[in-house]
Design a protein around this motif. Structure first.
Motif, mmCIF file in Angstrom:
data_model
loop_
_atom_site.group_PDB
_atom_site.id
_atom_site.type_symbol
_atom_site.label_atom_id
_atom_site.label_comp_id
_atom_site.label_asym_id
_atom_site.label_seq_id
_atom_site.Cartn_x
_atom_site.Cartn_y
_atom_site.Cartn_z
ATOM 1 N N ASN A 52 1.028 -0.904 -0.556
ATOM 2 C CA ASN A 52 0.165 -0.168 -0.067
ATOM 3 C C ASN A 52 0.985 1.174 -0.231
ATOM 4 O OD1 ASN A 52 -2.321 -1.741 1.755
ATOM 5 N ND2 ASN A 52 -3.047 -0.408 0.484
ATOM 6 N N ALA A 53 2.039 1.433 1.080
ATOM 7 C CA ALA A 53 2.596 2.390 0.606
ATOM 8 C C ALA A 53 3.292 3.043 -0.827
ATOM 9 C CB ALA A 53 3.686 2.151 1.946
ATOM 10 N N MET A 54 3.832 1.393 -1.373
ATOM 11 C CA MET A 54 4.313 1.452 -2.415
ATOM 12 C C MET A 54 3.584 2.016 -3.637
ATOM 13 S SD MET A 54 6.956 -1.388 -3.202
ATOM 14 C CE MET A 54 6.140 -2.945 -2.409
ATOM 15 N N ILE A 55 2.266 2.261 -3.703
ATOM 16 C CA ILE A 55 1.216 2.458 -4.177
ATOM 17 C C ILE A 55 0.548 4.007 -4.599
ATOM 18 C CG2 ILE A 55 -1.184 2.183 -5.586
ATOM 19 C CD1 ILE A 55 -0.812 -0.903 -4.465
ATOM 20 N N ASP A 56 0.642 4.587 -2.496
ATOM 21 C CA ASP A 56 0.523 5.504 -2.773
ATOM 22 C C ASP A 56 1.474 6.070 -3.117
ATOM 23 O OD1 ASP A 56 -1.379 5.450 -0.751
ATOM 24 O OD2 ASP A 56 -0.891 5.770 0.575
ATOM 25 N N ALA A 57 2.873 5.345 -2.832
ATOM 26 C CA ALA A 57 4.230 6.877 -3.387
ATOM 27 C C ALA A 57 3.943 7.209 -4.798
ATOM 28 C CB ALA A 57 5.265 5.905 -2.687
ATOM 29 N N LEU A 58 3.892 5.872 -5.351
ATOM 30 C CA LEU A 58 3.200 6.173 -6.820
ATOM 31 C C LEU A 58 2.822 6.786 -7.328
ATOM 32 C CD1 LEU A 58 3.407 4.686 -10.095
ATOM 33 C CD2 LEU A 58 2.041 2.829 -9.510
ATOM 34 N N ASN A 59 1.411 6.886 -6.546
ATOM 35 C CA ASN A 59 0.553 7.561 -7.396
ATOM 36 C C ASN A 59 0.338 9.663 -7.007
ATOM 37 O OD1 ASN A 59 -1.551 6.142 -8.283
ATOM 38 N ND2 ASN A 59 -2.705 5.760 -6.777
ATOM 39 N N TYR A 60 1.746 9.748 -5.116
ATOM 40 C CA TYR A 60 1.902 11.136 -5.282
ATOM 41 C C TYR A 60 2.630 11.238 -6.473
ATOM 42 C CZ TYR A 60 -0.553 11.303 -0.840
ATOM 43 O OH TYR A 60 -1.111 11.918 0.409
ATOM 44 N N ILE A 61 3.893 10.662 -6.381
ATOM 45 C CA ILE A 61 4.742 11.420 -8.167
ATOM 46 C C ILE A 61 3.853 11.141 -9.202
ATOM 47 C CG2 ILE A 61 6.366 10.301 -9.084
ATOM 48 C CD1 ILE A 61 7.759 8.933 -6.688
ATOM 49 N N ARG A 62 3.131 10.721 -9.625
ATOM 50 C CA ARG A 62 2.496 10.636 -10.525
ATOM 51 C C ARG A 62 1.202 12.245 -10.522
ATOM 52 N NH1 ARG A 62 -0.679 5.104 -11.216
ATOM 53 N NH2 ARG A 62 -0.169 3.748 -12.719
ATOM 54 N N LEU A 63 0.954 12.859 -9.326
ATOM 55 C CA LEU A 63 -0.018 13.205 -9.990
ATOM 56 C C LEU A 63 0.931 14.759 -9.644
ATOM 57 C CD1 LEU A 63 -2.982 11.987 -7.082
ATOM 58 C CD2 LEU A 63 -3.165 12.613 -9.685
ATOM 59 N N GLY A 64 2.204 13.937 -9.383
ATOM 60 C CA GLY A 64 3.322 15.903 -9.828
ATOM 61 C C GLY A 64 3.208 16.416 -7.137
ATOM 62 N N HIS A 65 2.830 15.882 -7.442
ATOM 63 C CA HIS A 65 2.576 15.928 -5.110
ATOM 64 C C HIS A 65 4.088 16.189 -5.031
ATOM 65 C CE1 HIS A 65 -1.331 16.697 -5.682
ATOM 66 N NE2 HIS A 65 -1.841 15.542 -5.810
ATOM 67 N N ALA A 66 5.222 15.099 -5.863
ATOM 68 C CA ALA A 66 6.402 14.978 -4.821
ATOM 69 C C ALA A 66 7.458 14.695 -6.191
ATOM 70 C CB ALA A 66 6.530 14.138 -3.691
ATOM 71 N N ASP A 67 8.134 14.932 -6.246
ATOM 72 C CA ASP A 67 9.250 13.857 -7.366
ATOM 73 C C ASP A 67 10.128 12.630 -6.688
ATOM 74 O OD1 ASP A 67 9.296 16.362 -8.849
ATOM 75 O OD2 ASP A 67 11.025 17.795 -7.637
#
Length: 416
Positions: A170-185
């Motif tokens: 779940n942590a990896m998927i959340d991390a994937l989506n935060y970067i996908r959406l531009g909230h983090a590099d």
């Protein structure tokens, strides 16, 4: 909206079969069992007297002694694995916007040893409350990402996912989506667990979840074998650096692979048992493929949840056949829990790392300890029994399921 592509640029591992990434990968390829008699406490009166412990680990080789005393073992493991991943990524923290780097971590239980010790100390006293001032900060599951961010100055998204054994996936998927959406590099992600304690072993024994093969612990974790009798508890941590593809290319980063997608689902069936037909497992794999924009026939390798429990292995195998049809027989399937045991909240992280390394090196680690076919599991499925197999892995899937019916699935692929 066009999603950003996300890649893996750093890895770190602290496991029962290796205390860093290279040792872990060597152990996986060579089919090493991490199971042995428990050394963390006297388990002589327990039904299960063995586990997959981290071995030859001296925390003061990595963390100052005074600081280490303020950290539960699960947080120590998180710090060590994440440090390795950050170093492996060759991030120049002097040149990167720290507001754009986050830490999203998974832990199913958190500081169980700390909780156990503090409650026992109180219970064995005269009733006067004398608790360690670090009791709560050491115990809470969210402390690991907090500590990682404090050490390095990462000021981006920071939290812990808790979904039992699916936590780090779940942590990896959340991390994937935060970067996908531009909230983090960049996001440091993964998971850690340290539940090889009296409370951990005793609690899982009471559920009849653990193997009791005390006469031969090394072969106790035997996914898909007809004589499996439960999982073997493990401990440790896995960490990875997920990064916006353009950001990684701009800094000349080494790229392991792309993280193509993630899927989530719920069994909505039982507190601890999987859906008997693998309904949740089927849905999560289909959701993951859809998210990644891939077809079932694109998948070369699946690292199954494969815990070595009588019900779970059958249900997940059924689900794979439902999703992949005839292509099932072209896939190299394995369960690395046969070697590492079940790291609970950290399982998804270390199994994702195995999947990534299979892509990088063209080798699928084995499912060890298999002796007898289970008539409930299709014998034509290639579970990579007992010996690693060379395979050009372009797409690898990693499944992770947790008590409560939580299902998470992650897909990795070679960079185009």
């Amino acid at each position: 909206m066009k999603f950003k592509r996300v890649v893996v640029t750093g890895l770190g591992a602290l496991t029962p079969i290796g205390n860093n990434l290279q040792e872990y990968w060597d152990g996986l390829q060579n089919g090493v069992s991490g199971a042995a008699p428990i050394t963390h406490f006297d388990a002589s009166k327990f039904k299960t007297q063995f586990a997959c412990e981290v071995k030859n680990f001296n925390v003061t080789d990595f963390i100052d002694r005074k600081e280490a005393r303020r950290l539960d073992k699960f947080a120590q493991y998180a710090m060590v694995a994440s440090d390795e991943a950050i170093e492996d990524s060759k991030l120049d923290l002097e040149k990167i916007d720290m507001d754009r780097i986050g830490v999203i971590w998974g832990a199913g239980i958190g500081g169980l040893e700390t909780f156990q010790e503090e409650v026992l100390n109180y219970g064995n006293g005269d009733g006067t409350p004398r608790f360690n001032p670090f009791f709560i900060p050491k115990m809470i599951a969210d402390i690991a990402p907090g500590l990682i961010s404090i050490k390095h100055g990462f000021r981006g998204p920071n939290f812990t996912t808790v979904s039992a054994c699916a936590s780090s996936a779940n942590a990896m998927i959340d991390a994937l989506n935060y970067i996908r959406l531009g909230h983090a590099d960049i996001i440091v992600t993964g998971g850690s667990e340290a539940a090889v304690t009296a409370a951990g072993i005793g609690g899982f024994n009471a559920m009849h979840a653990l193997s009791t093969r005390n006469d031969d612990p090394k072969t106790a974790s035997r996914p898909f074998d007809a004589n499996r009798d439960g999982f073997v508890l493990g401990e440790g941590a896995g960490a990875m650096i997920l990064e916006d593809y353009d950001h990684a290319v701009a800094r000349g980063a080494k790229i392991y692979c792309e993280i193509a997608g993630g899927g989530l689902s719920a069994d909505a069936h039982h507190m601890t048992a999987p859906h008997p037909e693998g309904l949740g497992a089927k849905n999560v794999m289909m959701n993951c493929l859809k998210d990644a924009g891939l077809n079932p026939e694109d998948v070369d390798h699946i690292n199954m949840h494969g815990t070595s429990t009588p019900l779970g292995d059958v249900a997940e195998s059924k689900a794979i056949k439902e999703v992949f049809g005839d292509h099932t027989y072209n896939i190299n399937i394995n369960s690395t829990k046969s070697m590492t045991g079940h790291l609970l909240g950290a399982a998804g992280a270390i199994e994702a790392i195995s999947s990534i390394m299979a892509i990088v090196h063209g080798v699928v680690p084995p499912t060890i300890n298999h002796e007898t076919y289970d008539e409930k599991i299709d014998p034509k499925m290639n579970f990579t029994f007992n010996k690693a197999q060379k395979r050009d892995v372009k797409v690898a899937m990693s499944n992770t399921f947790g008590f409560g019916g939580h299902n998470a699935c992650v897909l990795f692929k070679k960079l185009d």
